[in-house]
Design a protein around this motif. Sequence first.
Motif, PDB file in Angstrom:
ATOM      1  N   THR A 211      46.850 -52.999 -26.985  1.00 25.87           N
ATOM      2  CA  THR A 211      46.672 -51.946 -27.932  1.00 25.87           C
ATOM      3  C   THR A 211      46.419 -52.487 -29.256  1.00 25.87           C
ATOM      4  OG1 THR A 211      48.009 -50.439 -26.740  1.00 25.87           O
ATOM      5  CG2 THR A 211      47.405 -49.556 -29.030  1.00 25.87           C
ATOM      6  N   PHE A 212      45.361 -51.916 -30.028  1.00 23.77           N
ATOM      7  CA  PHE A 212      45.269 -52.382 -31.394  1.00 23.77           C
ATOM      8  C   PHE A 212      45.344 -51.044 -32.412  1.00 23.77           C
ATOM      9  CE2 PHE A 212      42.052 -53.034 -34.712  1.00 23.77           C
ATOM     10  CZ  PHE A 212      42.405 -54.076 -35.540  1.00 23.77           C
TER      11      PHE A 212
ATOM     12  N   VAL B 204      33.653 -48.256 -32.126  1.00 27.94           N
ATOM     13  CA  VAL B 204      32.609 -48.353 -31.108  1.00 27.94           C
ATOM     14  C   VAL B 204      32.074 -49.779 -30.876  1.00 27.94           C
ATOM     15  CG1 VAL B 204      30.632 -47.526 -30.005  1.00 27.94           C
ATOM     16  CG2 VAL B 204      32.305 -45.863 -31.286  1.00 27.94           C
ATOM     17  N   ALA B 205      31.667 -50.447 -31.628  1.00 31.56           N
ATOM     18  CA  ALA B 205      31.141 -51.759 -31.916  1.00 31.56           C
ATOM     19  C   ALA B 205      32.285 -52.642 -31.333  1.00 31.56           C
ATOM     20  CB  ALA B 205      30.699 -52.091 -33.210  1.00 31.56           C
ATOM     21  N   LEU B 206      33.435 -52.429 -31.728  1.00 29.10           N
ATOM     22  CA  LEU B 206      34.629 -53.266 -31.511  1.00 29.10           C
ATOM     23  C   LEU B 206      35.018 -53.267 -29.759  1.00 29.10           C
ATOM     24  CD1 LEU B 206      36.704 -55.360 -33.035  1.00 29.10           C
ATOM     25  CD2 LEU B 206      38.145 -53.480 -33.096  1.00 29.10           C
ATOM     26  N   LYS B 207      35.078 -51.944 -29.485  1.00 21.48           N
ATOM     27  CA  LYS B 207      35.209 -51.545 -28.036  1.00 21.48           C
ATOM     28  C   LYS B 207      34.102 -52.326 -27.076  1.00 21.48           C
ATOM     29  CE  LYS B 207      37.332 -49.054 -25.846  1.00 21.48           C
ATOM     30  NZ  LYS B 207      38.578 -49.807 -25.055  1.00 21.48           N
ATOM     31  N   ALA B 208      33.033 -52.534 -27.672  1.00 24.02           N
ATOM     32  CA  ALA B 208      31.835 -53.291 -27.110  1.00 24.02           C
ATOM     33  C   ALA B 208      32.146 -54.660 -26.764  1.00 24.02           C
ATOM     34  CB  ALA B 208      30.478 -53.031 -27.578  1.00 24.02           C
TER      35      ALA B 208
ATOM     36  N   ILE C 102      42.197 -48.923 -28.549  1.00 26.43           N
ATOM     37  CA  ILE C 102      42.318 -48.709 -30.123  1.00 26.43           C
ATOM     38  C   ILE C 102      43.047 -47.386 -30.222  1.00 26.43           C
ATOM     39  CG2 ILE C 102      41.156 -48.751 -31.878  1.00 26.43           C
ATOM     40  CD1 ILE C 102      39.030 -50.474 -30.482  1.00 26.43           C
ATOM     41  N   LYS C 103      43.978 -47.417 -31.216  1.00 24.68           N
ATOM     42  CA  LYS C 103      44.325 -46.244 -31.950  1.00 24.68           C
ATOM     43  C   LYS C 103      44.018 -45.944 -33.225  1.00 24.68           C
ATOM     44  CE  LYS C 103      48.159 -45.667 -28.505  1.00 24.68           C
ATOM     45  NZ  LYS C 103      49.840 -45.235 -28.436  1.00 24.68           N
ATOM     46  N   LEU C 104      43.667 -44.735 -33.692  1.00 30.41           N
ATOM     47  CA  LEU C 104      43.431 -44.708 -35.187  1.00 30.41           C
ATOM     48  C   LEU C 104      44.051 -43.600 -35.722  1.00 30.41           C
ATOM     49  CD1 LEU C 104      41.497 -44.880 -37.564  1.00 30.41           C
ATOM     50  CD2 LEU C 104      40.164 -43.086 -36.547  1.00 30.41           C
ATOM     51  N   HIS C 105      44.901 -44.137 -36.863  1.00 30.13           N
ATOM     52  CA  HIS C 105      45.802 -43.124 -37.755  1.00 30.13           C
ATOM     53  C   HIS C 105      45.355 -43.082 -39.045  1.00 30.13           C
ATOM     54  CE1 HIS C 105      49.689 -41.508 -38.952  1.00 30.13           C
ATOM     55  NE2 HIS C 105      49.966 -42.332 -39.984  1.00 30.13           N
ATOM     56  N   VAL C 106      45.144 -41.736 -39.539  1.00 32.64           N
ATOM     57  CA  VAL C 106      44.697 -41.460 -40.995  1.00 32.64           C
ATOM     58  C   VAL C 106      45.949 -41.046 -41.827  1.00 32.64           C
ATOM     59  CG1 VAL C 106      43.234 -39.992 -42.306  1.00 32.64           C
ATOM     60  CG2 VAL C 106      42.631 -40.789 -39.979  1.00 32.64           C
ATOM     61  N   ALA C 107      46.150 -41.403 -42.872  1.00 30.81           N
ATOM     62  CA  ALA C 107      47.270 -41.377 -43.838  1.00 30.81           C
ATOM     63  C   ALA C 107      47.059 -41.919 -45.464  1.00 30.81           C
ATOM     64  CB  ALA C 107      48.531 -42.028 -43.329  1.00 30.81           C
ATOM     65  N   ASN C 108      47.926 -41.834 -46.272  1.00 28.40           N
ATOM     66  CA  ASN C 108      47.695 -42.069 -47.490  1.00 28.40           C
ATOM     67  C   ASN C 108      47.785 -43.683 -47.741  1.00 28.40           C
ATOM     68  OD1 ASN C 108      50.583 -42.469 -48.220  1.00 28.40           O
ATOM     69  ND2 ASN C 108      50.805 -40.618 -48.038  1.00 28.40           N
ATOM     70  N   SER C 109      47.481 -44.084 -48.908  1.00 24.12           N
ATOM     71  CA  SER C 109      47.553 -45.570 -48.877  1.00 24.12           C
ATOM     72  C   SER C 109      48.999 -46.118 -48.947  1.00 24.12           C
ATOM     73  CB  SER C 109      46.817 -46.057 -50.197  1.00 24.12           C
ATOM     74  OG  SER C 109      45.721 -46.006 -50.356  1.00 24.12           O
ATOM     75  N   ASP C 110      49.999 -45.632 -49.518  1.00 26.27           N
ATOM     76  CA  ASP C 110      51.400 -45.987 -49.511  1.00 26.27           C
ATOM     77  C   ASP C 110      52.148 -46.018 -48.002  1.00 26.27           C
ATOM     78  OD1 ASP C 110      51.208 -46.442 -52.274  1.00 26.27           O
ATOM     79  OD2 ASP C 110      52.161 -44.402 -52.586  1.00 26.27           O
ATOM     80  N   GLY C 111      51.585 -45.005 -47.359  1.00 27.42           N
ATOM     81  CA  GLY C 111      51.973 -45.120 -46.049  1.00 27.42           C
ATOM     82  C   GLY C 111      51.361 -46.026 -45.219  1.00 27.42           C
ATOM     83  N   LEU C 112      50.134 -46.195 -45.122  1.00 27.34           N
ATOM     84  CA  LEU C 112      49.709 -47.304 -44.523  1.00 27.34           C
ATOM     85  C   LEU C 112      49.916 -48.771 -44.947  1.00 27.34           C
ATOM     86  CD1 LEU C 112      45.901 -45.890 -44.852  1.00 27.34           C
ATOM     87  CD2 LEU C 112      47.203 -45.984 -42.787  1.00 27.34           C
TER      88      LEU C 112
ATOM     89  N   LEU D  28      36.526 -56.450 -36.487  1.00 29.15           N
ATOM     90  CA  LEU D  28      36.275 -55.190 -37.076  1.00 29.15           C
ATOM     91  C   LEU D  28      35.671 -55.348 -38.473  1.00 29.15           C
ATOM     92  CD1 LEU D  28      36.807 -52.330 -37.075  1.00 29.15           C
ATOM     93  CD2 LEU D  28      39.096 -52.756 -37.932  1.00 29.15           C
ATOM     94  N   HIS D  29      36.103 -56.359 -39.369  1.00 32.99           N
ATOM     95  CA  HIS D  29      35.702 -56.550 -40.600  1.00 32.99           C
ATOM     96  C   HIS D  29      34.276 -56.876 -40.643  1.00 32.99           C
ATOM     97  CE1 HIS D  29      35.094 -58.249 -44.697  1.00 32.99           C
ATOM     98  NE2 HIS D  29      35.989 -57.680 -45.131  1.00 32.99           N
ATOM     99  N   GLN D  30      33.630 -57.905 -39.807  1.00 35.81           N
ATOM    100  CA  GLN D  30      32.153 -58.120 -39.616  1.00 35.81           C
ATOM    101  C   GLN D  30      31.387 -56.680 -39.265  1.00 35.81           C
ATOM    102  OE1 GLN D  30      31.973 -61.047 -36.546  1.00 35.81           O
ATOM    103  NE2 GLN D  30      33.316 -62.486 -37.606  1.00 35.81           N
ATOM    104  N   HIS D  31      31.954 -55.835 -38.449  1.00 38.93           N
ATOM    105  CA  HIS D  31      31.226 -54.805 -37.882  1.00 38.93           C
ATOM    106  C   HIS D  31      31.244 -53.939 -39.033  1.00 38.93           C
ATOM    107  CE1 HIS D  31      30.481 -55.742 -33.928  1.00 38.93           C
ATOM    108  NE2 HIS D  31      31.719 -55.705 -33.526  1.00 38.93           N
ATOM    109  N   LEU D  32      32.299 -53.702 -40.092  1.00 40.00           N
ATOM    110  CA  LEU D  32      32.357 -52.763 -41.142  1.00 40.00           C
ATOM    111  C   LEU D  32      31.120 -53.437 -42.222  1.00 40.00           C
ATOM    112  CD1 LEU D  32      36.127 -52.144 -41.438  1.00 40.00           C
ATOM    113  CD2 LEU D  32      34.382 -50.360 -41.035  1.00 40.00           C
TER     114      LEU D  32
END
Length: 315
Positions: free
Chosen positions: A112-113, A131-135, A142-152, A300-304
Motif C-alpha cells: 500500500t502506498f 492513474v498513471a502510477l497504477k499503470a 494506493i490510498k489518498l488522504h486530503v488534509a491541511n499542510s500541518d497535518g500532512l 509519481l513526481h515524474q507524472h505530476l
Amino acid sequence: MKKANNSGKHEQIFLISAGQGSMDIRQLKTFIAIAEHGTFAKAADTVGLTPSAVSQQIQALEIEVQAELFDRSTRPMTLNSHGLQMLDAARNLVRSADDVIDAISGKAITGTFTIGSIRSSVLSLLPRAIVALKADYPDLKIKLHVANSDGLLNDVVSGRLDSAMVAEHSGVPAALRWSPFINEPLFAIAPPGTPQMSATEMLSTLPYVRFNSRFRLTQLIDTELARSGIVTNLIAETDTMTAVVACVVNGLGASVAPYSALKEALGEVVSAPFGNPQVHRQIGLIERRTSTRTIVIDRLHQHLVSFSGEYGVAR
C-alpha cells in the motif's frame, strides 16, 4: 557495495567499503537519526536500539572514518564540520541502498502506498498522476488522504503517509525532503466582457473577491497587493479557489488565481499577469529522507511534472 555472508535483515547485509574496513547501513541510519533528533536517547527510540548500542555504532563509525563527527562540548551535542559532510553522504548512501533493497524485494511496487494532499486547485493533477502510477505498478494499492499542510507534514514524519502534495512551506522539518513539481504563474482575472486592462487597474477598479485561507497562496496574493499599493474594494471572501473563479465567471468581481485553477476557465474570464515580475507559486511532494518508497515517489513526481505541462519542475 558488497554483500556480507549472513542471513539477517536486508539492511544488515549491505556494507559500504571505506578504507580497510566497512560501515553498514545500520550505522548510517543511526547517525542520521542522531543528527535529526539531537540525542542518542531519542535516536535509540527511532532506530529501535538501546542508547548503549547507539553509542557503540557511532564509535565504530568514527573509527572507520578516522574523525570525530560530533562536537561533544555542547549540550545537546551538535555535528561538527566532518559530521555535516558525513550527513549528506550518509543520506545519499542510505537512499541508494534502500532503493536497491526495494527493487530486489519488490516492496516498491507492491503493498500500500499512502499519499496525502492539500485542498488545492493542483489537486486535479493528482488523480491523473495516480492513474498513471497504477499503470506502472498494477499490484500497488494506493490510498489518498486530503488534509491541511500541518497535518500532512506530521503524518509524513510519523510514517502514516508515504508522501504528500503540499505548497512551498517554510516549516518543513529537517527529516523531510520537499521536491517541487510545478511552478505556476498567478493571474488577475475579471468577468467576461471586461475591457482588457492591467492587473493593477482590474483589482483597483472592480469589486474584489478575496481568496481567504491558511494556504501560502493567500499570503502570496496579499503580500503582492500590499507591495504594489493596490487598494481593493472587497465584495466577497471564500476559502476555495473553485468558488473564487466561479464568482468571477458569474460577474461578481475581480480576483487573483493560479494557472491550474484557470485552465478550464481561461476562455471565460479576462486575465492579466499578476505582479511585476509575475508572481508564481510552487507545489511539491514531501517525503521522509529515509523513505523506502523513493522509487514510487520519484515516478509519481515524474507524472505530476508531465501533467503540469510548461510549468513542470523536474526533480
